[in-house]
Design a protein around this motif. Structure first.
Motif, mmCIF file in Angstrom:
data_model
loop_
_atom_site.group_PDB
_atom_site.id
_atom_site.type_symbol
_atom_site.label_atom_id
_atom_site.label_comp_id
_atom_site.label_asym_id
_atom_site.label_seq_id
_atom_site.Cartn_x
_atom_site.Cartn_y
_atom_site.Cartn_z
ATOM 1 N N LEU A 104 0.915 -1.250 0.068
ATOM 2 C CA LEU A 104 0.012 0.094 0.364
ATOM 3 C C LEU A 104 1.422 1.080 -0.523
ATOM 4 O O LEU A 104 1.843 1.699 0.213
ATOM 5 N N LYS A 140 -4.356 7.770 -4.588
ATOM 6 C CA LYS A 140 -3.934 7.189 -5.517
ATOM 7 C C LYS A 140 -4.258 5.421 -5.247
ATOM 8 O O LYS A 140 -4.213 4.710 -6.130
ATOM 9 N N THR A 141 -4.916 5.912 -4.189
ATOM 10 C CA THR A 141 -5.398 4.255 -3.797
ATOM 11 C C THR A 141 -6.487 4.519 -2.591
ATOM 12 O O THR A 141 -7.121 4.836 -2.275
ATOM 13 N N TYR A 154 -9.789 4.267 2.966
ATOM 14 C CA TYR A 154 -9.924 3.138 3.080
ATOM 15 C C TYR A 154 -11.353 3.474 3.912
ATOM 16 O O TYR A 154 -11.722 3.659 4.685
ATOM 17 N N VAL A 194 -8.783 1.641 -1.066
ATOM 18 C CA VAL A 194 -9.358 0.462 -0.291
ATOM 19 C C VAL A 194 -10.339 0.278 0.599
ATOM 20 O O VAL A 194 -10.991 0.568 0.829
ATOM 21 N N PRO A 244 -8.005 6.411 -9.145
ATOM 22 C CA PRO A 244 -7.296 5.769 -8.471
ATOM 23 C C PRO A 244 -7.305 4.449 -8.739
ATOM 24 O O PRO A 244 -7.932 3.911 -9.121
ATOM 25 N N VAL A 245 -6.720 3.452 -7.034
ATOM 26 C CA VAL A 245 -5.906 1.588 -7.622
ATOM 27 C C VAL A 245 -7.433 1.658 -6.676
ATOM 28 O O VAL A 245 -6.881 2.225 -5.599
ATOM 29 N N PHE A 269 -3.773 6.347 0.833
ATOM 30 C CA PHE A 269 -4.875 5.918 0.801
ATOM 31 C C PHE A 269 -6.261 5.920 2.046
ATOM 32 O O PHE A 269 -6.320 6.889 3.078
ATOM 33 N N GLN A 289 -8.955 -1.722 -5.257
ATOM 34 C CA GLN A 289 -8.643 -2.634 -4.655
ATOM 35 C C GLN A 289 -9.274 -3.519 -2.896
ATOM 36 O O GLN A 289 -9.730 -2.512 -2.116
#
Length: 197
Positions: free
Chosen positions: A27, A138-139, A33, A141, A173-174, A31, A176
């Protein structure tokens, strides 16, 4: 009343901290979440640390306003929480406790489950776009109190729903799945004495 320190933490923030400490080591340092439990909540990680803010409300993603299918503005908590799935089950004359009876393998009729996931995914996608407008994450979750296959399917639905949103001026964003699932909140709570030091 106790002879040792007591640490307090919002359950979704604790789950986020567990993902940060025990979860996927790949990670990034920043991020956002989302944790879907009875209610949806979340956490914000900045510079490799959970950011809860002065009052502890940072990352209270369940309070974020989103648009329902009928056009009403509601809080994310109303559309993307397991209690919404309970309401769907009850409406169909089924046991609303089905999600809680076997956390590793849900025996919920496919049409009900799909309808709930579609609604939740669209609402979470709206919240993601709002988050991106504030911080250049960028991410993203996605985790929750459900079986691993549901986590994977819901994450994919959130990815698809996000691509349908207006992202002009923002970087996609990614998105995941989380890596801890059902145990995330308890792990984060258990780690509080360590992470506080």
């Amino acid at each position: 009343a106790l002879p040792y320190p007591v640490f307090m933490q919002n359950d979704a923030s604790a789950a986020c901290e567990a993902e940060l400490v025990f979860g996927n080591s790949a990670l990034p340092r920043d991020f956002v979440y989302f944790y879907i439990g009875f209610f949806i909540g979340g956490g914000v990680v900045l510079n490799g640390a959970l950011h809860t803010g002065e009052t502890g409300n940072s990352g209270a993603l369940g309070s974020m306003p989103v648009r329902a299918a009928d056009g009403r503005m509601v809080q994310l908590i109303e559309l993307a929480s397991i209690y919404g799935l309970e309401k769907r089950l009850l409406h169909e004359g089924l046991d609303p406790d089905l999600p809680w009876q076997s956390p590793a393998n849900w025996s919920i009729p496919e049409p009900i489950l799909t309808a709930w996931m579609d609604t939740a995914a669209d609402a979470i996608a709206q919240a993601i776009v709002a988050c991106l407008a504030v911080i250049d994450f960028k991410t993203v979750v996605i985790d929750g109190w459900f079986p691993a296959n549901i986590r994977e399917d819901l994450t994919e639905k959130v990815v698809q729903a996000t691509t349908r949103k207006e992202l002009a001026g923002l970087t996609a964003p990614v998105i995941q799945p989380g890596s801890l699932g059902i145990g995330a909140r308890a792990m984060g709570a258990a780690a509080l004495p360590l992470t506080n030091r």
